[in-house]
Design an enzyme around this catalytic site. Structure first.
Site, PDB file in Angstrom:
ATOM      1  N   ASP A  36      31.373 -13.431 -65.055  1.00 45.31           N
ATOM      2  CA  ASP A  36      30.742 -13.560 -66.230  1.00 45.31           C
ATOM      3  C   ASP A  36      30.464 -15.146 -66.500  1.00 45.31           C
ATOM      4  O   ASP A  36      31.347 -16.064 -65.685  1.00 45.31           O
ATOM      5  CB  ASP A  36      31.746 -13.046 -67.416  1.00 45.31           C
ATOM      6  CG  ASP A  36      31.292 -13.545 -68.793  1.00 45.31           C
ATOM      7  OD1 ASP A  36      30.226 -13.131 -69.124  1.00 45.31           O
ATOM      8  OD2 ASP A  36      32.106 -14.029 -69.568  1.00 45.31           O
TER       9      ASP A  36
ATOM     10  N   TYR B  20      26.008 -19.439 -70.917  1.00 44.58           N
ATOM     11  CA  TYR B  20      24.999 -19.176 -70.364  1.00 44.58           C
ATOM     12  C   TYR B  20      23.798 -19.089 -71.256  1.00 44.58           C
ATOM     13  O   TYR B  20      22.560 -19.152 -70.760  1.00 44.58           O
ATOM     14  CB  TYR B  20      24.786 -17.957 -69.211  1.00 44.58           C
ATOM     15  CG  TYR B  20      25.651 -18.394 -68.036  1.00 44.58           C
ATOM     16  CD1 TYR B  20      26.440 -19.251 -67.779  1.00 44.58           C
ATOM     17  CD2 TYR B  20      25.477 -17.186 -66.903  1.00 44.58           C
ATOM     18  CE1 TYR B  20      27.057 -19.508 -66.229  1.00 44.58           C
ATOM     19  CE2 TYR B  20      26.173 -17.469 -65.797  1.00 44.58           C
ATOM     20  CZ  TYR B  20      27.032 -18.494 -65.579  1.00 44.58           C
ATOM     21  OH  TYR B  20      27.831 -18.638 -64.398  1.00 44.58           O
ATOM     22  N   GLY B  21      24.052 -18.483 -72.372  1.00 42.62           N
ATOM     23  CA  GLY B  21      23.114 -18.146 -73.264  1.00 42.62           C
ATOM     24  C   GLY B  21      22.188 -19.104 -73.711  1.00 42.62           C
ATOM     25  O   GLY B  21      21.208 -18.719 -74.645  1.00 42.62           O
TER      26      GLY B  21
ATOM     27  N   CYS C 136      28.098  -9.914 -67.867  1.00 45.48           N
ATOM     28  CA  CYS C 136      27.570 -10.858 -68.701  1.00 45.48           C
ATOM     29  C   CYS C 136      26.169 -10.292 -69.238  1.00 45.48           C
ATOM     30  O   CYS C 136      25.304 -10.048 -68.216  1.00 45.48           O
ATOM     31  CB  CYS C 136      27.632 -12.168 -68.055  1.00 45.48           C
ATOM     32  SG  CYS C 136      26.717 -13.543 -68.924  1.00 45.48           S
ATOM     33  N   ASN C 137      25.811 -10.098 -70.451  1.00 47.14           N
ATOM     34  CA  ASN C 137      24.577  -9.516 -70.994  1.00 47.14           C
ATOM     35  C   ASN C 137      23.437 -10.604 -70.532  1.00 47.14           C
ATOM     36  O   ASN C 137      22.363 -10.133 -69.992  1.00 47.14           O
ATOM     37  CB  ASN C 137      24.566  -9.298 -72.258  1.00 47.14           C
ATOM     38  CG  ASN C 137      25.422  -8.081 -72.902  1.00 47.14           C
ATOM     39  OD1 ASN C 137      24.932  -7.051 -72.701  1.00 47.14           O
ATOM     40  ND2 ASN C 137      26.686  -8.368 -73.077  1.00 47.14           N
ATOM     41  N   THR C 138      23.747 -11.992 -70.601  1.00 49.99           N
ATOM     42  CA  THR C 138      22.858 -12.914 -70.564  1.00 49.99           C
ATOM     43  C   THR C 138      22.373 -12.876 -68.978  1.00 49.99           C
ATOM     44  O   THR C 138      21.096 -12.729 -68.538  1.00 49.99           O
ATOM     45  CB  THR C 138      23.217 -14.516 -70.690  1.00 49.99           C
ATOM     46  OG1 THR C 138      23.530 -14.304 -72.308  1.00 49.99           O
ATOM     47  CG2 THR C 138      22.132 -15.373 -70.390  1.00 49.99           C
TER      48      THR C 138
ATOM     49  N   THR D 200      29.563 -10.109 -73.878  1.00 52.39           N
ATOM     50  CA  THR D 200      30.955  -9.645 -73.569  1.00 52.39           C
ATOM     51  C   THR D 200      31.980 -10.363 -73.997  1.00 52.39           C
ATOM     52  O   THR D 200      33.359 -10.009 -74.072  1.00 52.39           O
ATOM     53  CB  THR D 200      30.861  -9.549 -71.867  1.00 52.39           C
ATOM     54  OG1 THR D 200      30.788 -10.666 -71.219  1.00 52.39           O
ATOM     55  CG2 THR D 200      30.404  -8.376 -71.508  1.00 52.39           C
ATOM     56  N   HIS D 201      31.742 -11.634 -74.644  1.00 50.77           N
ATOM     57  CA  HIS D 201      32.906 -12.474 -75.299  1.00 50.77           C
ATOM     58  C   HIS D 201      33.170 -11.671 -76.471  1.00 50.77           C
ATOM     59  O   HIS D 201      34.268 -11.849 -77.055  1.00 50.77           O
ATOM     60  CB  HIS D 201      32.273 -13.820 -75.499  1.00 50.77           C
ATOM     61  CG  HIS D 201      32.333 -14.664 -74.158  1.00 50.77           C
ATOM     62  ND1 HIS D 201      31.514 -14.765 -73.004  1.00 50.77           N
ATOM     63  CD2 HIS D 201      33.143 -15.719 -73.882  1.00 50.77           C
ATOM     64  CE1 HIS D 201      31.751 -15.706 -72.337  1.00 50.77           C
ATOM     65  NE2 HIS D 201      32.819 -16.132 -72.660  1.00 50.77           N
TER      66      HIS D 201
END
Length: 259
Positions: free
Chosen positions: A12, A44-45, A75-77, A187-188
């Site tokens: 992540d 990262y976003g 991590c979605n990003t 995910t945070h």
């Protein structure tokens, strides 16, 4: 070492992937798990695609060297930007991504807006727009970019005035509307679920962890690589910051209740 006894890796942009690993601990208690968080470069976003790919590949390479039998991009990003390239390069290792749980939110079939909280990068990617086309064409879906929420969680701010005020500022335009569901597209964010719940009341709060771990388990079953040990699996935590503070935060998040 037999393949089935090798660890499963999670990566992540920081500590958020621990929310996915917590789900894996429940569903796959015998598995040995390794989490690598890149808190040094979080979030990262707000980075470029090129930066995100470079950082994601570096994290995955770390887990490959740990002989992981499967890797979860928790991590979605990173999933939205790098998953296809990762699968092209690491063809021998299953790479499992995560995506905003738009489908489960729509399938609740309840009246009201669906609010998708995510990073700006996730919300603008083609993968997310494809989800909307498939499942959300006849629903009112609100995009709510919340990059600063990642930074709050990275600092261990899981409750209190600072977090409450930030979330109120984000949800303020919709507080008088009917909200059926809030999708946590990072995910945070599950680590702030209690604070979010205080604001949205009866609205369902959904994240993609369960679906991701279900997919992971199915892949390992098909490959006959589920750990069949009778003992509880091991957990290893690594972070690019490599400080006592961040490791203490990781351990605290692993033990914290995520409602």
């Amino acid at each position: 070492m037999q393949e089935k006894y090798k660890p499963i890796g999670f990566m992540d942009s920081g500590v958020g992937g621990l929310s996915v690993m917590k789900e894996a601990i429940k569903a796959l208690p015998q598995e040995n798990l390794i989490h690598f968080g890149d808190s040094k470069n979080a979030p990262y976003g707000i980075k470029t695609d090129e930066e995100i790919k470079k950082l994601t590949f570096s994290a995955v390479e770390f887990l490959i060297k740990k002989q992981c039998k499967a890797i979860v991009i928790a991590c979605n990003t990173a999933t939205s930007v790098a998953i296809n390239d990762l699968r092209e390069i690491y063809k021998e290792v299953p790479i499992i991504g995560i995506e905003p749980a738009v489908k489960p939110a729509v399938e609740l079939n309840e009246d009201g807006k669906i609010i998708v909280m995510a990073t700006p990068v996730t919300l603008k990617k083609e993968k997310f727009n494809h989800l909307l086309e498939m499942y959300g064409s006849d629903r009112e879906i609100i995009f709510l970019p919340c990059p600063e929420l990642v930074e709050l969680i990275e600092r261990g701010v899981l409750e209190g005035e600072e977090l409450d005020n930030y979330l109120l500022s984000k949800f303020k335009p919709y507080l008088n509307d009917k909200i059926s569901a809030v999708v946590l597209g990072c995910t945070h964010y599950p680590f702030a679920k209690k604070a979010i719940k205080k604001i949205v009341g009866d609205a369902k709060i959904i994240d993609g962890s369960y679906g991701t771990v279900k997919q992971l388990k199915n892949i390992l079953m098909r490959r006959d690589e589920l750990n069949d040990s009778n003992s509880k699996g091991t957990i290893e935590i690594f972070n690019s910051l490599n400080s006592n503070d961040i490791l203490e935060l990781c351990n605290m998040l692993l033990s914290a209740e995520v409602e």
